[in-house]
Design a protein around this motif. Structure first.
Motif, PDB file in Angstrom:
ATOM      1  N   GLU A 250       0.815  -1.212   0.000  1.00  0.00           N
ATOM      2  CA  GLU A 250       0.000   0.000   0.000  1.00  0.00           C
ATOM      3  C   GLU A 250       0.851   1.266   0.000  1.00  0.00           C
ATOM      4  OE1 GLU A 250      -2.816  -0.651   3.213  1.00  0.00           O
ATOM      5  OE2 GLU A 250      -4.089  -1.798   1.843  1.00  0.00           O
ATOM      6  N   LYS A 251       2.163   1.090  -0.213  1.00  0.00           N
ATOM      7  CA  LYS A 251       3.092   2.193  -0.441  1.00  0.00           C
ATOM      8  C   LYS A 251       3.065   3.228   0.689  1.00  0.00           C
ATOM      9  CE  LYS A 251       2.734   1.618  -5.442  1.00  0.00           C
ATOM     10  NZ  LYS A 251       2.428   2.248  -6.748  1.00  0.00           N
ATOM     11  N   LYS A 252       3.267   2.731   1.894  1.00  0.00           N
ATOM     12  CA  LYS A 252       3.303   3.640   3.037  1.00  0.00           C
ATOM     13  C   LYS A 252       4.095   3.012   4.169  1.00  0.00           C
ATOM     14  CE  LYS A 252      -1.181   1.994   4.815  1.00  0.00           C
ATOM     15  NZ  LYS A 252      -2.568   2.403   5.147  1.00  0.00           N
ATOM     16  N   THR A 253       4.322   3.798   5.208  1.00  0.00           N
ATOM     17  CA  THR A 253       5.084   3.315   6.347  1.00  0.00           C
ATOM     18  C   THR A 253       4.293   2.255   7.120  1.00  0.00           C
ATOM     19  OG1 THR A 253       4.205   5.097   7.738  1.00  0.00           O
ATOM     20  CG2 THR A 253       6.305   5.510   6.612  1.00  0.00           C
ATOM     21  N   ILE A 254       5.013   1.426   7.857  1.00  0.00           N
ATOM     22  CA  ILE A 254       4.384   0.436   8.736  1.00  0.00           C
ATOM     23  C   ILE A 254       4.434   0.973  10.160  1.00  0.00           C
ATOM     24  CG2 ILE A 254       4.614  -1.869   9.740  1.00  0.00           C
ATOM     25  CD1 ILE A 254       5.520  -2.914   7.128  1.00  0.00           C
ATOM     26  N   PRO A 255       3.301   1.057  10.851  1.00  0.00           N
ATOM     27  CA  PRO A 255       3.313   1.558  12.231  1.00  0.00           C
ATOM     28  C   PRO A 255       4.079   0.620  13.157  1.00  0.00           C
ATOM     29  CG  PRO A 255       1.131   0.729  11.650  1.00  0.00           C
ATOM     30  CD  PRO A 255       1.935   0.728  10.395  1.00  0.00           C
ATOM     31  N   VAL A 256       4.658   1.200  14.193  1.00  0.00           N
ATOM     32  CA  VAL A 256       5.443   0.416  15.156  1.00  0.00           C
ATOM     33  C   VAL A 256       4.605  -0.688  15.787  1.00  0.00           C
ATOM     34  CG1 VAL A 256       6.558   0.557  17.416  1.00  0.00           C
ATOM     35  CG2 VAL A 256       7.169   2.178  15.618  1.00  0.00           C
ATOM     36  N   ALA A 292      10.159   2.433  11.408  1.00  0.00           N
ATOM     37  CA  ALA A 292      10.067   0.975  11.510  1.00  0.00           C
ATOM     38  C   ALA A 292      11.448   0.330  11.464  1.00  0.00           C
ATOM     39  CB  ALA A 292       9.186   0.427  10.388  1.00  0.00           C
ATOM     40  N   VAL A 293      12.350   0.899  10.681  1.00  0.00           N
ATOM     41  CA  VAL A 293      13.718   0.372  10.600  1.00  0.00           C
ATOM     42  C   VAL A 293      14.448   0.608  11.907  1.00  0.00           C
ATOM     43  CG1 VAL A 293      15.952   0.614   9.446  1.00  0.00           C
ATOM     44  CG2 VAL A 293      13.838   0.625   8.103  1.00  0.00           C
ATOM     45  N   GLU A 294      14.348   1.817  12.416  1.00  0.00           N
ATOM     46  CA  GLU A 294      15.054   2.139  13.659  1.00  0.00           C
ATOM     47  C   GLU A 294      14.490   1.332  14.826  1.00  0.00           C
ATOM     48  OE1 GLU A 294      17.853   3.994  13.441  1.00  0.00           O
ATOM     49  OE2 GLU A 294      17.289   3.775  11.330  1.00  0.00           O
ATOM     50  N   TRP A 295      13.166   1.142  14.850  1.00  0.00           N
ATOM     51  CA  TRP A 295      12.577   0.301  15.895  1.00  0.00           C
ATOM     52  C   TRP A 295      13.082  -1.142  15.767  1.00  0.00           C
ATOM     53  CZ3 TRP A 295       9.955  -4.212  16.191  1.00  0.00           C
ATOM     54  CH2 TRP A 295       9.405  -4.547  17.436  1.00  0.00           C
ATOM     55  N   SER A 296      13.160  -1.648  14.546  1.00  0.00           N
ATOM     56  CA  SER A 296      13.628  -3.021  14.319  1.00  0.00           C
ATOM     57  C   SER A 296      15.081  -3.182  14.757  1.00  0.00           C
ATOM     58  CB  SER A 296      13.488  -3.396  12.843  1.00  0.00           C
ATOM     59  OG  SER A 296      12.138  -3.362  12.439  1.00  0.00           O
ATOM     60  N   ARG A 297      15.873  -2.181  14.454  1.00  0.00           N
ATOM     61  CA  ARG A 297      17.289  -2.225  14.857  1.00  0.00           C
ATOM     62  C   ARG A 297      17.414  -2.292  16.373  1.00  0.00           C
ATOM     63  NH1 ARG A 297      21.515   2.432  15.070  1.00  0.00           N
ATOM     64  NH2 ARG A 297      23.499   1.331  14.763  1.00  0.00           N
TER      65      ARG A 297
END
Length: 310
Positions: A250-256, A292-297
């Motif tokens: 859906e071409k958007k960010t994924i919420p935390v 989402a990347v920073e949370w995953s890290r």
């Protein structure tokens, strides 16, 4: 973006020829040294990243740019992830790969795609290229078939097999030949949760490992039910759970909150022995400072030493 293929009979000939040639290319010194290392007890060793060449998302999806380009190995280091599935969906990097793969010198396990959407070579040519790479890359442990099924995978035009890039017989032959190499390689397949129909089972049975993905982030609410449906099709198949860090569907960010949901379930399933590992998608995102990347890290850093196997 799917690769064009020759007719089935021609395809079978080309595929078998590529594999036969590849078997002869593996030097004796590498024959026994590069069997896939067994996983260690902790989470970190079971973490993978979905690797794309720097700039691939700009080219393929219009995401990112020169100020965020990051090479796959740099993304692995940034995330603290030791393993990589390298998928050339934009056809990059072009062969030969000798210089490109030098960046993966510290990568513990590496896989390489030959079904991947890249249109600059046929599937048979990409297979031969991957086999040539395997002879020079002792930690290359498997070959990947990305976006393997077409659409929802249901048979089209009166066919009886699932709609896919290769027939069941072709997949089975590739697996047989990969296992017959002096240094056997795994054959791995991507499946999306919208493709979980019983008709895919023969294809699934013919591979060594499945990568299971949820294309649209809103469907992660049904991840437990979808995983149960998958296990009805493939009760014991070794499986890695795909973790998107951007909602490509859906071409958007994924919420935390959804990152927390899929990572929590993935960790639980790992500890229960239901899956073999997690794949975070994908390396180009790691230069974009996405939440989402920073949370995953951070999640990886907090849980990397969790014991997931006795």
């Amino acid at each position: 973006m799917h690769s064009s293929l020759p007719s089935p009979s021609r395809r079978q000939f080309l595929t078998h020829s590529a594999l036969t040639a590849g078997a002869c290319l593996l030097p004796a010194g590498h024959q026994a040294a590069a069997l896939q290392p067994p996983y260690e007890r902790t989470l970190r060793d079971r973490l993978w990243m979905w690797g794309h060449d720097a700039g691939s998302l700009t080219q393929g999806y219009g995401i990112g740019g020169k100020d965020s380009d990051i090479e796959p190995a740099a993304a692995l280091e940034y995330m603290g992830i030791p393993n990589c599935c390298m998928v050339r969906f934009t056809g990059t990097p072009p062969p030969p790969f000798d210089d490109y793969v030098k960046q993966f010198a510290k990568t513990r396990r590496l896989t390489w795609s030959f079904v991947d959407g890249g249109k600059n070579f046929t599937t048979a040519q990409k297979l031969e290229q991957a086999l040539d790479l395997a002879k020079k890359t002792p930690h290359l442990t498997g070959l990947d078939m990305d976006d393997f099924f077409l659409g929802d995978a249901l048979p089209k035009n009166g066919a009886t097999e699932a709609a896919a890039h290769l027939t069941v017989a072709q997949v089975a032959q590739i697996r047989k030949d990969l296992h017959a190499l002096p240094r056997p390689l795994d054959l791995c397949m991507v499946i999306y949760t919208n493709q979980l129909h019983p008709v895919i089972q023969p294809h699934v049975d013919a591979v060594d490992q499945v990568y299971l993905w949820t294309w649209k982030a809103r469907e992660l609410a049904n991840l437990e039910a979808n995983f149960a449906a998958y296990r009805k099709i493939a009760p014991t198949k070794p499986t890695l759970l795909g973790i998107y860090m951007w909602d490509f569907g859906e071409k958007k960010t994924i919420p935390v909150s959804l990152m927390e949901h899929q990572c929590r379930l993935g960790l639980e399933w790992l500890k229960q022995g239901q899956i073999e590992g997690l794949i975070f998608h994908c390396t180009p995102l790691c230069g974009m400072k996405l939440e989402a990347v920073e949370w995953s890290r951070d999640w990886i850093a907090r849980h990397a030493n969790d014991v997931v196997r006795p």
